[in-house]
Write an enzyme that holds these catalytic residues in place. Structure first.
Site, short mmCIF file in Angstrom:
data_model
loop_
_atom_site.label_atom_id
_atom_site.label_comp_id
_atom_site.label_asym_id
_atom_site.label_seq_id
_atom_site.Cartn_x
_atom_site.Cartn_y
_atom_site.Cartn_z
N PHE A 152 -28.37 55.81 27.46
CA PHE A 152 -27.41 56.99 27.96
C PHE A 152 -28.45 57.60 28.99
O PHE A 152 -29.70 57.51 29.04
CB PHE A 152 -27.14 57.86 26.87
CG PHE A 152 -25.81 57.61 26.05
CD1 PHE A 152 -25.78 56.57 25.19
CD2 PHE A 152 -24.71 58.29 26.30
CE1 PHE A 152 -24.69 56.01 24.62
CE2 PHE A 152 -23.60 58.16 25.66
CZ PHE A 152 -23.67 57.04 24.96
N ASN A 192 -33.60 70.23 22.55
CA ASN A 192 -32.39 70.16 23.41
C ASN A 192 -31.08 70.32 22.65
O ASN A 192 -31.04 70.53 21.67
CB ASN A 192 -32.47 68.84 24.60
CG ASN A 192 -32.39 67.61 23.63
OD1 ASN A 192 -31.45 67.49 22.63
ND2 ASN A 192 -33.20 66.88 23.61
O1 PMT Z 1 -25.48 64.46 20.94
P1 PMT Z 1 -24.13 65.07 21.65
O2 PMT Z 1 -24.13 66.66 21.79
O3 PMT Z 1 -22.91 64.46 21.15
O4 PMT Z 1 -24.32 64.86 23.15
C1 PMT Z 1 -24.31 63.47 24.00
C2 PMT Z 1 -25.75 63.22 24.65
C3 PMT Z 1 -25.31 63.99 25.69
C4 PMT Z 1 -26.77 63.70 24.05
C5 PMT Z 1 -25.93 61.65 24.90
O5 PMT Z 1 -24.40 61.14 25.22
C6 PMT Z 1 -26.63 61.14 26.17
O6 PMT Z 1 -26.52 61.38 27.25
N1 PMT Z 1 -27.99 60.75 25.63
C7 PMT Z 1 -29.25 60.56 26.36
C8 PMT Z 1 -29.53 62.00 26.86
C9 PMT Z 1 -30.78 62.04 27.56
O7 PMT Z 1 -32.10 62.18 27.19
O8 PMT Z 1 -31.04 60.94 28.64
P2 PMT Z 1 -32.49 60.54 29.48
O9 PMT Z 1 -31.89 60.51 30.83
O10 PMT Z 1 -33.19 61.74 29.34
O11 PMT Z 1 -32.72 59.30 28.75
C10 PMT Z 1 -32.44 58.11 29.24
C11 PMT Z 1 -32.31 57.22 28.09
O12 PMT Z 1 -33.81 56.95 27.67
C12 PMT Z 1 -31.82 57.75 26.93
O13 PMT Z 1 -30.93 56.55 26.33
C13 PMT Z 1 -32.86 58.01 25.93
O14 PMT Z 1 -32.36 57.94 24.61
C14 PMT Z 1 -33.96 57.28 26.24
N2 PMT Z 1 -35.19 57.82 26.01
C15 PMT Z 1 -35.67 59.10 26.86
C16 PMT Z 1 -36.70 59.55 26.75
C17 PMT Z 1 -37.76 59.09 25.82
N3 PMT Z 1 -38.98 59.55 25.73
N4 PMT Z 1 -37.32 58.03 25.13
C18 PMT Z 1 -36.42 57.33 25.11
O15 PMT Z 1 -35.73 56.44 24.78
#
Ligand code: PMT
Length: 402
Positions: free
Chosen positions: A322, A209
């Protein structure tokens, strides 16, 4: 709490100046040494005698009346301060600072400041939303100035909207957080993840991504500056390692899962800023896949949800996630907060210009386990990181009292 701290408190000409008297009293009550600088316009709203009485020191208000004293004083005040605050900060004052104008004691002193500068804007909603003011604020944010954004509501001028000076208690908290920033996490372990993960399809291609890692690296920098012992588990990014941070580089979600779980038991605070690839190819071709067909279907399997696993195993840790969303941002983020057993989630609305992936700025909404939430304006990722750590500090402090 602020014993021995030296605060320069600048007051500019807005009706909210009367609330700054209470702010000054709070600082003095907490043991801080406060020196007040007033602009000419501010004296139309509150008298210097009021601030003199509350701060216990003469007010500074004139660059020229006692030239010898002040020529030393304005540099001296700026040099010795641990924190420089301007509350209220009018559009005029913000414009002057952003434009490099130093035509009175306050703007001269702030230009010479060596300490963090905290600006507390207060003005009419249309003045606040004016692109000139917003441009000035963004410029100052990018230069490292700190802000307590104005609140929304009824304004004294009769308009309704954002522009009212933030609550005095919130300003006090932001100031106290900045003043204790250097040491407050001493002896505490932070586990932070950053960047994307990458899932190979064959020796030359992968799924990933747009995450650049900037947000997670900003958090690691801020935490180490505040005395924390920081482990940063990073996906593949093009950023240099923040000094003083232990960096563990990983590529895939499974590698991140292993590294995070190994570091988890020692962690006091976990912040998962990484954008983890949710699915990976069911199998990785040993050789480069040839384009022999017109279409192709790739079978994917789900990666482990690292954060959900941490939520299940949570003991003493403060868990912060996040959420990067394009629709129903608040609802989707709040759902992740409760499903993954988090203390706070930082919601990015990817449809907003200046928010989310790759940019140096972000616009986030902080959503708490308690049901409260806080919308932050456009800020540099470094300032967003600072604000996130301030909120984590409040969560941590509240937990200590339980
Ligand atoms: O890296 P940059 O370019 O500065 O951009 C910042 C960002 C947009 C990447 C960051 O601020 C952000 O939003 N990160 C989380 C993005 C994301 O993947 O969100 P999600 O909604 O898919 O996941 C929710 C949370 O679960 C996140 O904290 C993620 O780290 C965690 N997760 C998700 C999937 C997974 N398989 N394992 C996880 O731990």
């Amino acid at each position: 709490m602020l014993t021995g701290k030296r605060i320069v408190l600048g007051v500019t000409g807005g009706i909210a100046a009367y609330k700054t008297v209470e702010l000054c009293r709070l600082f003095v009550k907490s043991g801080a040494q406060v020196r007040v600088i007033m602009t000419e316009a501010s004296k139309r709203f509150v008298t210097p005698l009021t601030f003199q009485t509350v701060s216990g020191h003469a007010v500074y208000d004139d660059l020229f009346s006692a030239a010898t004293r002040y020529s030393v004083e304005h540099i001296g005040l700026a040099k010795e301060a641990d924190l420089f605050i301007i509350a209220p900060a009018t559009a005029n004052c913000i414009g002057k600072i952003a434009g490099g104008i130093a035509d009175d004691l306050l703007t001269t002193s702030v230009m010479a400041a060596c300490s963090p500068v905290l600006l507390v804007p207060a003005m009419n909603v249309r003045m606040y939303e004016n692109p000139v003011t917003q441009g000035n604020l963004n410029k100052l944010v990018s230069l490292g100035y700190h802000f307590v954004p104005p609140a929304e509501g009824d304004l004294v001028c009769g308009d309704t909207g954002r522009g009212r000076m933030a609550d005095v208690q919130d300003i006090y908290t932001a100031a106290a957080a900045l003043l204790s920033a250097g040491t407050r996490w001493q002896g505490k372990n932070f586990l932070i993840t950053a960047g994307p993960t990458r899932e190979a399809l064959d020796p030359v291609r992968y799924l990933t991504n747009h995450s650049s890692g900037k947000m997670g690296y900003a958090l690691a920098r801020a935490a180490v500056e505040q005395g924390a012992d920081v482990t940063l588990i990073s996906g593949p990014v093009n950023l240099s390692h923040p000094p003083g941070v232990r960096v563990i580089s990983v590529t895939t979600a499974s590698e991140m899962y292993q590294a995070v779980l190994a570091a988890y038991p020692k962690a006091d605070v976990v912040i998962k800023a990484a954008a983890v690839t949710d699915y990976r190819p069911a199998s990785i071709s040993g050789q480069k896949i040839k384009k022999t067909t017109d279409d192709m279907t790739i079978s994917l399997v789900k990666n482990p949800d690292i954060l959900a696993e941490l939520g299940k195993r949570k003991e003493k840790q403060i868990l912060v996630g996040f959420a990067a969303e394009t629709t129903d941002v608040f609802e989707n983020a709040a759902d992740k907060l409760s499903r993954k057993n988090l203390d706070m989630i930082v919601a990015n609305d990817l449809t907003e210009p200046g928010a989310g992936f790759t940019s140096d700025t972000n616009i986030v909404r902080l959503i708490f386990k308690t049901g409260q939430d806080k919308q932050l304006p456009l800020m540099s990722k470094q300032d967003v990181a600072q604000r996130i750590l301030d909120e984590i500090w409040l969560i941590y402090s509240a937990k200590q009292k339980e």
